[in-house]
Design an enzyme around this catalytic site. Sequence first.
Site, PDB file in Angstrom:
ATOM      1  N   SER A 136       0.813  -1.004  -0.198  1.00  0.00           N
ATOM      2  CA  SER A 136      -0.025   0.187  -0.035  1.00  0.00           C
ATOM      3  C   SER A 136       0.781   1.126  -0.099  1.00  0.00           C
ATOM      4  O   SER A 136       1.827   1.353   0.598  1.00  0.00           O
ATOM      5  CB  SER A 136      -0.862  -0.057   1.094  1.00  0.00           C
ATOM      6  OG  SER A 136      -1.499   1.102   1.508  1.00  0.00           O
ATOM      7  N   TYR A 160      -2.309   5.520  -4.298  1.00  0.00           N
ATOM      8  CA  TYR A 160      -3.279   6.596  -3.902  1.00  0.00           C
ATOM      9  C   TYR A 160      -2.896   7.841  -4.719  1.00  0.00           C
ATOM     10  O   TYR A 160      -1.512   7.997  -4.526  1.00  0.00           O
ATOM     11  CB  TYR A 160      -3.569   6.892  -2.436  1.00  0.00           C
ATOM     12  CG  TYR A 160      -4.201   5.654  -1.573  1.00  0.00           C
ATOM     13  CD1 TYR A 160      -5.707   5.595  -1.910  1.00  0.00           C
ATOM     14  CD2 TYR A 160      -3.798   5.216  -0.593  1.00  0.00           C
ATOM     15  CE1 TYR A 160      -6.525   4.928  -1.230  1.00  0.00           C
ATOM     16  CE2 TYR A 160      -4.449   4.322   0.164  1.00  0.00           C
ATOM     17  CZ  TYR A 160      -6.025   4.239  -0.226  1.00  0.00           C
ATOM     18  OH  TYR A 160      -6.475   3.287   0.642  1.00  0.00           O
ATOM     19  N   THR A 186      -6.169   2.587  -6.514  1.00  0.00           N
ATOM     20  CA  THR A 186      -7.271   2.664  -5.495  1.00  0.00           C
ATOM     21  C   THR A 186      -8.422   3.985  -5.759  1.00  0.00           C
ATOM     22  O   THR A 186      -7.754   5.120  -5.730  1.00  0.00           O
ATOM     23  CB  THR A 186      -7.082   2.402  -4.056  1.00  0.00           C
ATOM     24  OG1 THR A 186      -6.616   1.089  -3.897  1.00  0.00           O
ATOM     25  CG2 THR A 186      -8.329   2.393  -3.152  1.00  0.00           C
ATOM     26  N   LYS A 276      -8.783  -0.432  -8.556  1.00  0.00           N
ATOM     27  CA  LYS A 276      -9.569  -0.996  -7.247  1.00  0.00           C
ATOM     28  C   LYS A 276     -10.619  -0.105  -6.631  1.00  0.00           C
ATOM     29  O   LYS A 276     -10.258   1.063  -6.490  1.00  0.00           O
ATOM     30  CB  LYS A 276      -8.442  -1.437  -6.313  1.00  0.00           C
ATOM     31  CG  LYS A 276      -8.755  -1.947  -5.080  1.00  0.00           C
ATOM     32  CD  LYS A 276      -7.751  -2.588  -4.098  1.00  0.00           C
ATOM     33  CE  LYS A 276      -8.226  -3.119  -2.851  1.00  0.00           C
ATOM     34  NZ  LYS A 276      -8.494  -2.047  -1.877  1.00  0.00           N
ATOM     35  N   HIS A 300     -13.597  -1.616  -0.387  1.00  0.00           N
ATOM     36  CA  HIS A 300     -12.743  -1.157   0.475  1.00  0.00           C
ATOM     37  C   HIS A 300     -12.974  -2.065   1.602  1.00  0.00           C
ATOM     38  O   HIS A 300     -12.636  -1.680   2.571  1.00  0.00           O
ATOM     39  CB  HIS A 300     -12.726   0.082   0.814  1.00  0.00           C
ATOM     40  CG  HIS A 300     -11.306   0.681   0.765  1.00  0.00           C
ATOM     41  ND1 HIS A 300     -10.568   1.630  -0.009  1.00  0.00           N
ATOM     42  CD2 HIS A 300     -10.300   0.512   1.937  1.00  0.00           C
ATOM     43  CE1 HIS A 300      -9.502   1.731   0.414  1.00  0.00           C
ATOM     44  NE2 HIS A 300      -9.080   1.102   1.883  1.00  0.00           N
ATOM     45  N   GLY A 333     -14.894  -9.069   2.583  1.00  0.00           N
ATOM     46  CA  GLY A 333     -15.651 -10.088   3.404  1.00  0.00           C
ATOM     47  C   GLY A 333     -15.098 -11.661   3.195  1.00  0.00           C
ATOM     48  O   GLY A 333     -15.833 -12.538   3.967  1.00  0.00           O
TER      49      GLY A 333
HETATM   50  C1  LIG Z   1      -6.442  -2.533   7.917  1.00  0.00           C
HETATM   51  C2  LIG Z   1      -6.766  -2.343   6.455  1.00  0.00           C
HETATM   52  C3  LIG Z   1      -6.070  -1.532   5.920  1.00  0.00           C
HETATM   53  C4  LIG Z   1      -6.379  -1.110   4.405  1.00  0.00           C
HETATM   54  N1  LIG Z   1      -5.497  -0.383   3.658  1.00  0.00           N
HETATM   55  C5  LIG Z   1      -5.655  -0.205   2.288  1.00  0.00           C
HETATM   56  C6  LIG Z   1      -4.933   0.645   1.565  1.00  0.00           C
HETATM   57  O1  LIG Z   1      -3.987   1.405   2.056  1.00  0.00           O
HETATM   58  N2  LIG Z   1      -5.182   0.887   0.212  1.00  0.00           N
HETATM   59  C7  LIG Z   1      -6.042   0.045  -0.538  1.00  0.00           C
HETATM   60  O2  LIG Z   1      -6.476  -0.012  -1.585  1.00  0.00           O
HETATM   61  N3  LIG Z   1      -7.008  -0.736   0.477  1.00  0.00           N
HETATM   62  C8  LIG Z   1      -6.820  -1.038   1.789  1.00  0.00           C
HETATM   63  N4  LIG Z   1      -7.801  -1.725   2.404  1.00  0.00           N
HETATM   64  C9  LIG Z   1      -8.660  -2.343   1.765  1.00  0.00           C
HETATM   65  C10 LIG Z   1      -8.204  -3.793   1.276  1.00  0.00           C
HETATM   66  O3  LIG Z   1      -7.268  -3.746   0.159  1.00  0.00           O
HETATM   67  C11 LIG Z   1      -9.339  -4.746   0.665  1.00  0.00           C
HETATM   68  O4  LIG Z   1      -9.973  -3.991  -0.220  1.00  0.00           O
HETATM   69  C12 LIG Z   1     -10.177  -4.970   1.844  1.00  0.00           C
HETATM   70  O5  LIG Z   1      -9.622  -5.499   3.017  1.00  0.00           O
HETATM   71  C13 LIG Z   1     -10.834  -6.231   1.423  1.00  0.00           C
HETATM   72  O6  LIG Z   1     -11.830  -6.898   2.403  1.00  0.00           O
HETATM   73  P1  LIG Z   1     -11.509  -8.115   3.560  1.00  0.00           P
HETATM   74  O7  LIG Z   1     -10.489  -7.460   4.618  1.00  0.00           O
HETATM   75  O8  LIG Z   1     -12.554  -8.452   4.136  1.00  0.00           O
HETATM   76  O9  LIG Z   1     -10.767  -9.156   2.875  1.00  0.00           O
HETATM   77  C14 LIG Z   1      -7.333  -1.805   3.785  1.00  0.00           C
HETATM   78  C15 LIG Z   1      -7.933  -3.014   4.542  1.00  0.00           C
HETATM   79  C16 LIG Z   1      -7.659  -3.119   5.862  1.00  0.00           C
HETATM   80  C17 LIG Z   1      -8.506  -4.187   6.739  1.00  0.00           C
END
Ligand SMILES: Cc1cc2nc3c(=O)[nH]c(=O)nc-3n(C[C@H](O)[C@H](O)[C@H](O)COP(=O)(O)O)c2cc1C
Length: 405
Positions: A136, A160, A186, A276, A300, A333
């Site tokens: 990220s 980003y 994203t 994304k 997200h 999920g």
């Molecule tokens: C703690 C955390 C931090 C995240 N940070 C980012 C990020 O920096 N950039 C991004 O595109 N998505 C981020 N996401 C979203 C994830 O890339 C992903 O879309 C999401 O976790 C999918 O759902 P799940 O956690 O239920 O598998 C983050 C998710 C979590 C849980």
Amino acid sequence: MVRRRIPRWHELRPYLRTGPIHLSPVERRLASAATVWDLRAAAKRHVPRAVFDYADWAAETETSLRRSRDAYARIEFVPSVLRDVSDVDTTTTILGRPSALPIVFAPTGFTRLMHHDGEPAVGRVAGRVGIPYALSTLGTTSPEDLAAATPDTNRWFQLYIWNDRDAVRELVRRARASGYNALVLTVDTPVAGARLRDVHNGFTIPPTLSVRTVLDIALHPGWWFNLLTTEPLRFAVFTETEGTVADLINRVFDPTITVADLAWIRDDWDGPIVVKGIQTVEDACLVVDAGADAIVVSNHGGRQLDRAPTPLEQLPPIAEAVGERAEVYVDGGILTGADVVAAVARGARAALVGRAYLYGLMAGGERGVDRAATILGKELVRTMQLLGVRRVSELGPDRVRLRDR
Ligand SMILES: Cc1cc2nc3c(=O)[nH]c(=O)nc-3n(C[C@H](O)[C@H](O)[C@H](O)COP(=O)(O)O)c2cc1C
């Protein structure tokens, strides 16, 4: 009348066998985790409340995340029996490269908060398993350091866009120079989602010392010891980070971006671009027409717009509209290998998982991420076998129905 007798030693012996003895508490914790839910429970016990909540949480009423998980619970599989499923092949290709499973480790910001090993631990596991991992922009390891720690991993870089475009371009250039194979843009974060658990917990970067924090140090001394005795916890790209993660996003991210920005990104990046955060057919077509090589149907993980479209429900019409023009992934999920099977059967080339590996990371560092990957992989194989399916390419819409409840 039951006739009793004294058992002989050789009859008792089978009952007295012990399982493998795990000397380290981490091994013990992980060995007793049979599912990702078990890893979540171990994570909750093991790290400070504010840390667990930061990873586990979703925006506002958390309805988006609940609905995403509920959609997987509503899946009904359609199995075929009497197929030889002794040899199941879980491999696929993602953006033209082989992947051992139809799974990608999603980008997650601030990963060293969950465990001081952070992104390198996640990247090493992805490399060993043979799946891609996206670092990220809000990571706590620089693109160069992750590349050095995981030279053999199929690394993607998640971007980003913030208001200093020259700095963004420079970051893209660094990712390219460090050998990242795809750029993940994203697009669902023009501003931060409402992170209510962070507000309630008073969670800031860096963590502030309050009476509550001091109490927490007493409850989780290991986590605090590691925080204070390893490299300082900070974003690798952003230096000025007072306040919460939401404060940083709202101060720095650029809400003016439009699909036209894909053009200059394309000028700076000659590899595949994954967009994304796509949630409608219209936007999927918009970015694919603008040159995206792949999209992630994603809200997200429910952390941005609450009550957003549910990715698993949106997936089939989006996959159909995009057709062969781009690859389509899904996330949100997913906590079991069976969920991944369902996602692929409904039209995704691969599923991204975020929290699933973060729970493992919080529960036991790199070994915990390993455990999460092993659990997901075994569940995926077993589900394919029980479905009567030998190859990922045999997973199609005829294998799943989405029930009303
Ligand atoms: C703690 C955390 C931090 C995240 N940070 C980012 C990020 O920096 N950039 C991004 O595109 N998505 C981020 N996401 C979203 C994830 O890339 C992903 O879309 C999401 O976790 C999918 O759902 P799940 O956690 O239920 O598998 C983050 C998710 C979590 C849980």
